[in-house]
Scaffold this motif. Structure first.
Motif, short mmCIF file in Angstrom:
data_model
loop_
_atom_site.label_atom_id
_atom_site.label_comp_id
_atom_site.label_asym_id
_atom_site.label_seq_id
_atom_site.Cartn_x
_atom_site.Cartn_y
_atom_site.Cartn_z
N ALA A 80 -57.69 -1.34 9.95
CA ALA A 80 -56.91 -1.69 8.74
C ALA A 80 -57.80 -2.44 7.75
O ALA A 80 -57.76 -2.21 6.54
N ARG A 81 -58.64 -3.32 8.26
CA ARG A 81 -59.54 -4.08 7.39
C ARG A 81 -60.53 -3.13 6.69
O ARG A 81 -60.77 -3.25 5.49
N ALA A 82 -61.05 -2.18 7.46
CA ALA A 82 -62.03 -1.23 6.91
C ALA A 82 -61.40 -0.41 5.77
O ALA A 82 -61.98 -0.29 4.68
N VAL A 83 -60.22 0.12 6.02
CA VAL A 83 -59.59 1.01 5.05
C VAL A 83 -59.14 0.24 3.81
O VAL A 83 -59.37 0.66 2.67
N THR A 84 -58.54 -0.92 4.01
CA THR A 84 -58.01 -1.65 2.85
C THR A 84 -59.13 -2.29 2.03
O THR A 84 -58.99 -2.47 0.82
N ASP A 85 -60.25 -2.62 2.66
CA ASP A 85 -61.37 -3.14 1.87
C ASP A 85 -61.87 -2.09 0.88
O ASP A 85 -62.34 -2.42 -0.20
N VAL A 86 -61.78 -0.82 1.26
CA VAL A 86 -62.23 0.24 0.35
C VAL A 86 -61.15 0.54 -0.69
O VAL A 86 -61.45 0.68 -1.88
N LEU A 87 -59.91 0.63 -0.24
CA LEU A 87 -58.85 1.12 -1.14
C LEU A 87 -58.20 0.02 -1.98
O LEU A 87 -57.64 0.32 -3.04
N CYS A 88 -58.24 -1.20 -1.52
CA CYS A 88 -57.60 -2.30 -2.28
C CYS A 88 -58.57 -3.47 -2.39
O CYS A 88 -58.26 -4.58 -1.95
N PRO A 89 -59.76 -3.25 -2.94
CA PRO A 89 -60.72 -4.37 -2.96
C PRO A 89 -60.35 -5.42 -4.00
O PRO A 89 -59.90 -5.06 -5.09
N PRO A 90 -60.54 -6.70 -3.67
CA PRO A 90 -60.38 -7.72 -4.69
C PRO A 90 -61.63 -7.75 -5.57
O PRO A 90 -62.67 -7.30 -5.08
N PRO A 91 -61.63 -8.23 -6.80
CA PRO A 91 -60.42 -8.65 -7.51
C PRO A 91 -59.71 -7.44 -8.10
O PRO A 91 -60.27 -6.35 -8.11
N GLY A 92 -58.50 -7.65 -8.57
CA GLY A 92 -57.81 -6.57 -9.26
C GLY A 92 -56.83 -5.82 -8.37
O GLY A 92 -56.16 -4.91 -8.82
N ASN A 93 -56.73 -6.22 -7.10
CA ASN A 93 -55.77 -5.56 -6.23
C ASN A 93 -54.41 -6.20 -6.45
O ASN A 93 -54.23 -7.38 -6.20
N SER A 94 -53.45 -5.39 -6.89
CA SER A 94 -52.15 -5.98 -7.25
C SER A 94 -51.15 -5.90 -6.10
O SER A 94 -50.02 -6.33 -6.21
N GLY A 95 -51.56 -5.34 -4.97
CA GLY A 95 -50.62 -5.17 -3.85
C GLY A 95 -50.45 -6.44 -3.04
O GLY A 95 -50.98 -7.49 -3.38
N THR A 96 -49.69 -6.31 -1.96
CA THR A 96 -49.56 -7.43 -1.02
C THR A 96 -50.94 -7.69 -0.42
O THR A 96 -51.61 -6.77 0.03
N GLN A 97 -51.32 -8.93 -0.41
CA GLN A 97 -52.66 -9.26 0.09
C GLN A 97 -52.66 -9.30 1.61
O GLN A 97 -51.75 -9.87 2.22
N LEU A 98 -53.64 -8.69 2.24
CA LEU A 98 -53.76 -8.81 3.69
C LEU A 98 -54.71 -9.96 4.00
O LEU A 98 -55.78 -10.05 3.40
N VAL A 99 -54.30 -10.82 4.92
CA VAL A 99 -55.26 -11.79 5.47
C VAL A 99 -55.21 -11.64 6.99
O VAL A 99 -54.20 -11.21 7.55
N PHE A 100 -56.32 -11.99 7.62
CA PHE A 100 -56.46 -11.68 9.04
C PHE A 100 -56.60 -12.95 9.86
O PHE A 100 -57.27 -13.90 9.45
N ALA A 101 -55.96 -12.94 11.02
CA ALA A 101 -56.09 -14.06 11.96
C ALA A 101 -56.06 -13.49 13.37
O ALA A 101 -55.77 -12.31 13.58
N GLY A 102 -56.40 -14.34 14.34
CA GLY A 102 -56.38 -13.88 15.73
C GLY A 102 -57.58 -13.05 16.09
O GLY A 102 -57.65 -12.47 17.17
N ASN A 103 -58.57 -12.99 15.16
CA ASN A 103 -59.79 -12.23 15.46
C ASN A 103 -60.94 -13.19 15.77
O ASN A 103 -62.11 -12.85 15.62
N GLY A 104 -60.57 -14.40 16.15
CA GLY A 104 -61.56 -15.41 16.51
C GLY A 104 -60.79 -16.65 16.94
O GLY A 104 -59.55 -16.62 17.01
N LEU A 105 -61.51 -17.73 17.20
CA LEU A 105 -60.83 -18.94 17.69
C LEU A 105 -61.17 -20.17 16.85
O LEU A 105 -61.00 -21.30 17.30
N SER A 106 -61.66 -19.93 15.62
CA SER A 106 -62.07 -21.07 14.80
C SER A 106 -60.87 -21.90 14.33
O SER A 106 -59.96 -21.39 13.68
N GLY A 107 -60.93 -23.19 14.66
CA GLY A 107 -59.87 -24.09 14.22
C GLY A 107 -59.92 -24.32 12.72
O GLY A 107 -58.88 -24.39 12.05
N ALA A 108 -61.12 -24.42 12.17
CA ALA A 108 -61.27 -24.69 10.74
C ALA A 108 -60.69 -23.52 9.92
O ALA A 108 -59.99 -23.73 8.92
N TYR A 109 -60.97 -22.30 10.37
CA TYR A 109 -60.44 -21.13 9.66
C TYR A 109 -58.91 -21.13 9.74
O TYR A 109 -58.22 -20.89 8.73
#
Ligand code: PA5
Length: 417
Positions: A80-109
């Motif tokens: 999903a990250r691969a496809v949406t980075d190509v099709l809805c790249p920021p800036p200028g993407n007016s759709g719902t923004q995807l953010v990702f979590a659970g792909n690491g264990l960083s507390g700061a993130y």
């Protein structure tokens, strides 16, 4: 349609009949209905009513949420990250923004993301085939609290769970708490799941053309069905193995568009987890050109000769060009009037020639325009090539027994009962 040019592979482009036979046997094996080969005909056999339900859920997410928090790791988020980075790249993407979590264990993130979501309307798509992976499970517990604090009894309506039909903690939670849920088919493993709801729901929620993506994959399924050497997936699998067996232990996938970076990340997981076992396997690495020519270019040109390189090119779409300057203070008027994309393509030709001269065989994959259909075709092409290549090298493309080793240690250290 994805095409491959193997002429830059030199002697490896002539991989010979015995390699071809190994690829034909691999393709037959895939078609014989071995376990975990459900992805092979997934695009053409997709359950239409289920796909419609995915798109309806995506519409609801788009209406209710500024942000969709996608919680998953490995094959449960990279597609999903691969496809949406190509099709809805920021800036200028007016759709719902995807953010990702659970792909690491960083507390700061995690802290930063909690702060970011505090003032935004969001929903969660939690994705885990096993339903028990530690990283996404921990993240879900954390972010679900925020969701409950913000939306109270309405929180469950903002959770979309994508998991196994029967097994795992996430399936049980979906049942108990009434989350809308989607099924990852039994015979499709994580890294081959981008064409299931794992990829389709976040892609559609981001406003990308998920139907076009599926269509492109279905077209590829048809065009890559032939078990003969006209099939570009066969060529890629055979030439990779020919290079590997002659000491080219590392394959560099070099992208020429920054938006393709996560396509390379997805590719790395696909090939790395599928082939790296039994003390065998090409090590997949990735580069972003031309940026990395100024960091890794020296090694590639003159370092240890264990490298093969694959350029991933997409048709240029940019308008930017170098302007003429009367004073020519920077002495750059020789480039005036040239488009950035034209210079980029010339750089590719120059790099290819230099690296081949330096002893690095170079393949070129052209995905066509950077749109949804091409991406569907490209990712399907890689899945098929990868499974063929793994079978040719004599390993099972669909398991990952080695991933358990760190988990065992970590669970013991953390005192898991
Ligand atoms: O390809 C795979 O099977 C893995 O990379 C998984 O996608 C990853 O480990 C996440 O597993 P799960 O979806 O069960 O949480």
């Amino acid at each position: 349609m994805t095409t491959i040019d193997i002429s830059g592979a030199g002697k490896y482009a002539e991989f010979g009949e015995s390699m071809e036979k190994r690829a034909f046997a691999a393709h037959e094996r895939l078609e014989s209905g071995e376990p975990f080969t459900g992805w092979l005909h997934l695009p053409s056999r997709a359950d239409e009513s289920e796909t419609r339900r995915v798109f309806e859920a995506a519409d609801r997410i788009r209406q209710s949420s500024d942000v969709l928090l996608v919680i998953g790791i490995g094959g449960s988020y990279l597609g999903a990250r691969a496809v949406t980075d190509v099709l809805c790249p920021p800036p200028g993407n007016s759709g719902t923004q995807l953010v990702f979590a659970g792909n690491g264990l960083s507390g700061a993130y995690t802290d930063r993301l909690l702060r970011y979501l505090e003032d935004r309307d969001f929903s969660i798509n939690v994705i885990s085939k096993s339903g028990t992976t530690t990283e996404p499970a921990a993240a879900f517990r954390i972010f679900e609290r925020l969701l409950e604090r913000k939306y109270g009894a309405g929180a469950a309506k903002r959770v979309y769970a994508t998991t196994d039909a029967e097994k795992g903690a996430l399936r049980s939670m979906a049942r108990e708490r009434g989350y809308e849920s989607f099924v990852i088919p039994d015979d499709v493993g994580g890294r081959y799941s981008v064409l299931t709801p794992v990829g389709l729901l976040p892609i559609a929620a981001a406003g990308a053309d998920a139907a076009g993506f599926l269509k492109g994959a279905a077209e590829a399924e048809l065009s890559l069905g032939a078990n003969d050497m006209s099939n570009p997936a066969h060529k890629y699998a055979c030439v990779r193995q020919a290079m590997y067996e002659d000491g080219k232990k590392i394959e560099l996938l070099a992208v020429w568009e920054p938006t393709l970076r996560y396509v390379a990340e997805w590719w790395k997981q696909l090939f790395g987890e599928s082939e790296g076992k039994e003390h065998k396997g090409i090590f997949p690495a990735s580069l972003e050109y031309t940026a990395d020519l100024h960091s890794m270019g020296q090694y590639i040109q003159q370092g240890e000769r264990t490298l093969a390189e694959t350029f991933l090119w997409c048709e240029p779409t940019g308008k930017a060009e170098v302007p003429f300057d009367e004073n020519d203070g920077d002495g750059l008027n020789w480039l005036a009037g040239k488009k950035a994309d034209e210079i980029n393509r010339t750089a590719l030709e120059a790099v290819k020639r230099a690296h081949i001269d330096g002893g690095v065989p170079c393949l070129e994959i052209n995905m066509g325009p950077p749109d949804a259909r091409s991406l569907g075709g490209l990712l399907y092409f890689f899945e098929l090539s990868c499974a063929l290549s793994a079978y040719v090298s004599g390993v099972c493309p669909f398991d990952q027994p080695g991933v358990e080793a760190y988990k065992k240690n970590m669970f013991k250290m953390l005192g898991k009962p």
